[in-house]
Motif scaffolding. Sequence first.
Motif, PDB file in Angstrom:
ATOM      1  N   TRP A  62      12.143  -5.861  -4.699  1.00 37.39           N
ATOM      2  CA  TRP A  62      11.471  -7.026  -5.280  1.00 37.39           C
ATOM      3  C   TRP A  62      10.159  -6.611  -5.925  1.00 37.39           C
ATOM      4  O   TRP A  62       9.822  -7.050  -7.033  1.00 37.39           O
ATOM      5  N   LEU A  63       9.406  -5.738  -5.259  1.00 35.64           N
ATOM      6  CA  LEU A  63       8.139  -5.269  -5.814  1.00 35.64           C
ATOM      7  C   LEU A  63       8.365  -4.424  -7.067  1.00 35.64           C
ATOM      8  O   LEU A  63       7.612  -4.534  -8.047  1.00 35.64           O
ATOM      9  N   PHE A  64       9.397  -3.584  -7.055  1.00 42.48           N
ATOM     10  CA  PHE A  64       9.683  -2.786  -8.245  1.00 42.48           C
ATOM     11  C   PHE A  64      10.079  -3.677  -9.417  1.00 42.48           C
ATOM     12  O   PHE A  64       9.729  -3.396 -10.565  1.00 42.48           O
ATOM     13  N   ALA A 105       0.830  -1.209   0.000  1.00 38.98           N
ATOM     14  CA  ALA A 105       0.000   0.000   0.000  1.00 38.98           C
ATOM     15  C   ALA A 105       0.865   1.260   0.000  1.00 38.98           C
ATOM     16  O   ALA A 105       0.564   2.236  -0.696  1.00 38.98           O
ATOM     17  N   GLU A 106       1.947   1.239   0.775  1.00 39.94           N
ATOM     18  CA  GLU A 106       2.817   2.412   0.854  1.00 39.94           C
ATOM     19  C   GLU A 106       3.544   2.671  -0.462  1.00 39.94           C
ATOM     20  O   GLU A 106       3.751   3.821  -0.855  1.00 39.94           O
ATOM     21  N   LEU A 107       3.925   1.599  -1.147  1.00 38.45           N
ATOM     22  CA  LEU A 107       4.686   1.747  -2.384  1.00 38.45           C
ATOM     23  C   LEU A 107       3.805   1.967  -3.615  1.00 38.45           C
ATOM     24  O   LEU A 107       4.311   2.343  -4.674  1.00 38.45           O
ATOM     25  N   ARG A 108       2.517   1.751  -3.476  1.00 40.45           N
ATOM     26  CA  ARG A 108       1.650   1.796  -4.661  1.00 40.45           C
ATOM     27  C   ARG A 108       1.755   3.119  -5.426  1.00 40.45           C
ATOM     28  O   ARG A 108       1.865   3.095  -6.667  1.00 40.45           O
ATOM     29  N   PRO A 109       1.729   4.290  -4.778  1.00 32.81           N
ATOM     30  CA  PRO A 109       1.877   5.527  -5.564  1.00 32.81           C
ATOM     31  C   PRO A 109       3.192   5.593  -6.340  1.00 32.81           C
ATOM     32  O   PRO A 109       3.210   6.013  -7.495  1.00 32.81           O
ATOM     33  N   SER A 110       4.304   5.162  -5.714  1.00 31.98           N
ATOM     34  CA  SER A 110       5.590   5.178  -6.413  1.00 31.98           C
ATOM     35  C   SER A 110       5.612   4.164  -7.550  1.00 31.98           C
ATOM     36  O   SER A 110       6.148   4.439  -8.637  1.00 31.98           O
TER      37      SER A 110
END
Length: 287
Positions: A63-65, A16-21
């Motif tokens: 990993w998510l990126f 959730a925190e990384l979603r905007p980036s």
Amino acid sequence: MADGNLGPEAFSQLMAELRPSLHRYCARMVGSAFEGEDVVQEALTKAAIAFPSAEPIERPDRWLFRIAHNTALDALRARKRQATFDEAFEEIVDPAAAADARVAATASLAVLLRLPVAQRSCVALIDVLGHSADETAQLLDLTLAATKAALHRGRERLKGLAEEADASPPRLDAAERDRLRAYADRFNARDFDALRALLSEDVRLDLANRRRLDGRTDVSMYFTHYGNTTGWWLEPGLAEGRPALLVRAAPGAPLRYVVLLDWRDGEIARIQDYFYAPYVAESLAIA
């Protein structure tokens, strides 16, 4: 982040925190804020499925990126716009890097899409999202020299594109404008029964970053929720050249998010509402 032992709850919070980036990156990779949100949703779905059985992940954010990057490439391949990493790389010293970075960070999605994939990835990660060259090289599986070369060439290309004359701005078709204006007027007057009457029997609602609903009965509740709140003002406009409803807190207030409508035989067949994904608006070209 260096914790390779995240629990499911902490991992969900990280997503959730990384979603905007992640969206800022994917939108620039595929050249569309709307499609970028679809790519992010697909990437996070893949990550959520893979996470329980994955080996300890040293850098979950990286990993998510990587998953988002690969998902964006898949989307480009599907559109037959995939480029290749076939450039000859060398170390390049860039004395005007700060000024070039500002040009890259403010480039439109359509302009960024004109860069080769390697250049676009490096520009998006370094100039838009603030990753270091070392981090970018590791994420993209490139050498540091290759990363710096791609960044340099991407910046140079963007400077050239920025100097080109802009194309004529898109215009909202008169019939579509009237249809959106009628919808906005009813919404602003809080005449939600009139809007419910416009729904087709098989209407679909996509609340980006939240849920999907199908059918007039379930989608009708969408207007009930808006009816229970205040502080929304709609007006017709264009978002990435597409007819859209621009949502503000009041006339003249800053844009908060957008709503897209698809029509069929005079009825609303689909609603795409970005209330829960306001970060999409920051990458949109609005008119």
